[in-house]
Design a protein around this motif. Sequence first.
Motif, PDB file in Angstrom:
ATOM      1  N   SER A 134      -9.148  12.426  -9.052  1.00  0.00           N
ATOM      2  CA  SER A 134      -8.944  13.641  -8.272  1.00  0.00           C
ATOM      3  C   SER A 134      -8.547  13.357  -6.827  1.00  0.00           C
ATOM      4  N   THR A 135      -8.875  12.144  -6.335  1.00  0.00           N
ATOM      5  CA  THR A 135      -8.509  11.792  -4.962  1.00  0.00           C
ATOM      6  C   THR A 135      -7.846  10.419  -4.945  1.00  0.00           C
ATOM      7  N   ARG A 190       4.399  22.104  -3.581  1.00  0.00           N
ATOM      8  CA  ARG A 190       4.753  23.450  -4.038  1.00  0.00           C
ATOM      9  C   ARG A 190       6.263  23.645  -4.046  1.00  0.00           C
ATOM     10  N   THR A 226       3.722  12.999 -10.242  1.00  0.00           N
ATOM     11  CA  THR A 226       3.016  13.577  -9.096  1.00  0.00           C
ATOM     12  C   THR A 226       1.567  13.105  -9.091  1.00  0.00           C
ATOM     13  N   GLY A 262      -4.724  15.380  -9.239  1.00  0.00           N
ATOM     14  CA  GLY A 262      -5.515  16.242  -8.375  1.00  0.00           C
ATOM     15  C   GLY A 262      -4.707  17.401  -7.838  1.00  0.00           C
ATOM     16  N   ARG A 263      -4.939  17.736  -6.579  1.00  0.00           N
ATOM     17  CA  ARG A 263      -4.321  18.913  -5.975  1.00  0.00           C
ATOM     18  C   ARG A 263      -2.793  18.877  -5.982  1.00  0.00           C
ATOM     19  N   PRO A 264      -2.142  17.738  -5.660  1.00  0.00           N
ATOM     20  CA  PRO A 264      -0.665  17.740  -5.688  1.00  0.00           C
ATOM     21  C   PRO A 264      -0.096  18.112  -7.050  1.00  0.00           C
ATOM     22  N   THR A 265      -0.691  17.567  -8.114  1.00  0.00           N
ATOM     23  CA  THR A 265      -0.206  17.888  -9.457  1.00  0.00           C
ATOM     24  C   THR A 265      -0.427  19.361  -9.788  1.00  0.00           C
ATOM     25  N   ARG A 266      -1.612  19.868  -9.476  1.00  0.00           N
ATOM     26  CA  ARG A 266      -1.897  21.277  -9.773  1.00  0.00           C
ATOM     27  C   ARG A 266      -0.941  22.197  -9.022  1.00  0.00           C
ATOM     28  N   ARG A 267      -0.715  21.904  -7.759  1.00  0.00           N
ATOM     29  CA  ARG A 267       0.183  22.745  -6.965  1.00  0.00           C
ATOM     30  C   ARG A 267       1.619  22.664  -7.471  1.00  0.00           C
ATOM     31  N   SER A 271       3.469  25.811  -9.359  1.00  0.00           N
ATOM     32  CA  SER A 271       4.659  26.364  -8.712  1.00  0.00           C
ATOM     33  C   SER A 271       5.860  26.316  -9.640  1.00  0.00           C
TER      34      SER A 271
END
Length: 408
Positions: free
Chosen positions: A7-8, A164, A187, A190-195, A199
């Motif tokens: 995740s990080t 995004r 990607t 964590g957050r980059p993949t989810r965003r 998008s």
Amino acid sequence: MTTHRLSTPRIRIPWSLERPSPLPLLAVWTLSRAGMLALLWDDTLGVGKIGREVYLLYQHWYGQLSQGAFPLADVTWQYPPGAGLVILAPGLLEPLTYYQGFVALTLCTDAAVSVALARAGGSGAWVWVGGLPLLLHMPLVRYDVQTTAFAVFALLAVQAGRPRLGGVLAGLGAMVKVWPALTLLGTAPGRPTRRAWASALLAAVALMTVLALAFSDPLEFLRHQGGRGVQIESLGGSALSVAHLAGWPGAVQYRYGSFEFTGPHVPVVARLSLLLTVAAFCWLLLWRVRARRWTTATGPDAALAAVLLFTVTSRVISPQYMIWLLGLAAVCLTCRITSQRPVTLLLLPAAALSALAYPVLYEHVLAVTPLGCAVMVARNALLIAATAVSCRRLWRATAPGLPAVEDH
């Protein structure tokens, strides 16, 4: 026992890259594109008339799309509905003819990609500017330059820390020709993949909704994918070409917008290609799960490996597919720590051989002569080698317990 927190992920940032000098790059772009335009003006090299894809087929589709309907019962229309917007765009450039408008938009897109790669630094811009003319004038009369632009801009946006925006561009590109969705494969977790993926999905759904409201039959293209056979320029086609020289009784026919082999055992080769595509997808999933080291080069490196895998296992390898690979390789080379530098050195001669096969020696390829067969086997051997090297180096650069690949 060491644990890895997906995740990080720790992203290693490459040291800054110098931007290429603009004047030499501009001079090469101008001279090379002038040469491509001259070849297109004459359009007699090899089989000749490769521009008819635009002034016959694309313009025919334009006439239907301008009436508010996607091509119906047309086996040559095999593209997602977003492609319709690319086909419609040249009509906005009156008083230019449709053909002139299409070429002008392609050149503008080519220039935009060149500028974006130059601003990103490294040698990527030189790969694109110098590599595209290896395909002669064919890139000017296919809409794959526009499709590749979506992928290039998406990767550069993610590299710049804007997942995004990268996702939106990848989602729109996927609605034009599917494969740009693969640019998000690498990607960071964590957050980059989810965003990025959220998008991409929202952009694709939004565009699909607009097109469904504005046009009839937006999903008509799905009817014509399953019936495709083995194109003569694919890996399976090369195997059948060699078999034909050895006495296999198959023949070449024009079907579904390309020349394909027909005859005994062709369905077996087609099914084997599909199985290899499934195997490629499984390998990519395994890589994604096992990957632990993430850098700014991982995204473009993974995208190039993925598109190579799906290209070499496809039942169709049209010469314009090399445009995709050159664009992705160019983005890889905007990062000094990319693992894909040797892959680029294999793709450049593969592009030159693709142009030799089409349009220069296409009559030999269609007639399955020893010369035509040799050119296609050599080109496809380079693609196989590029795929093997790409996947191996991507795995070593990201998997735990292996020394990272170093490029200088």
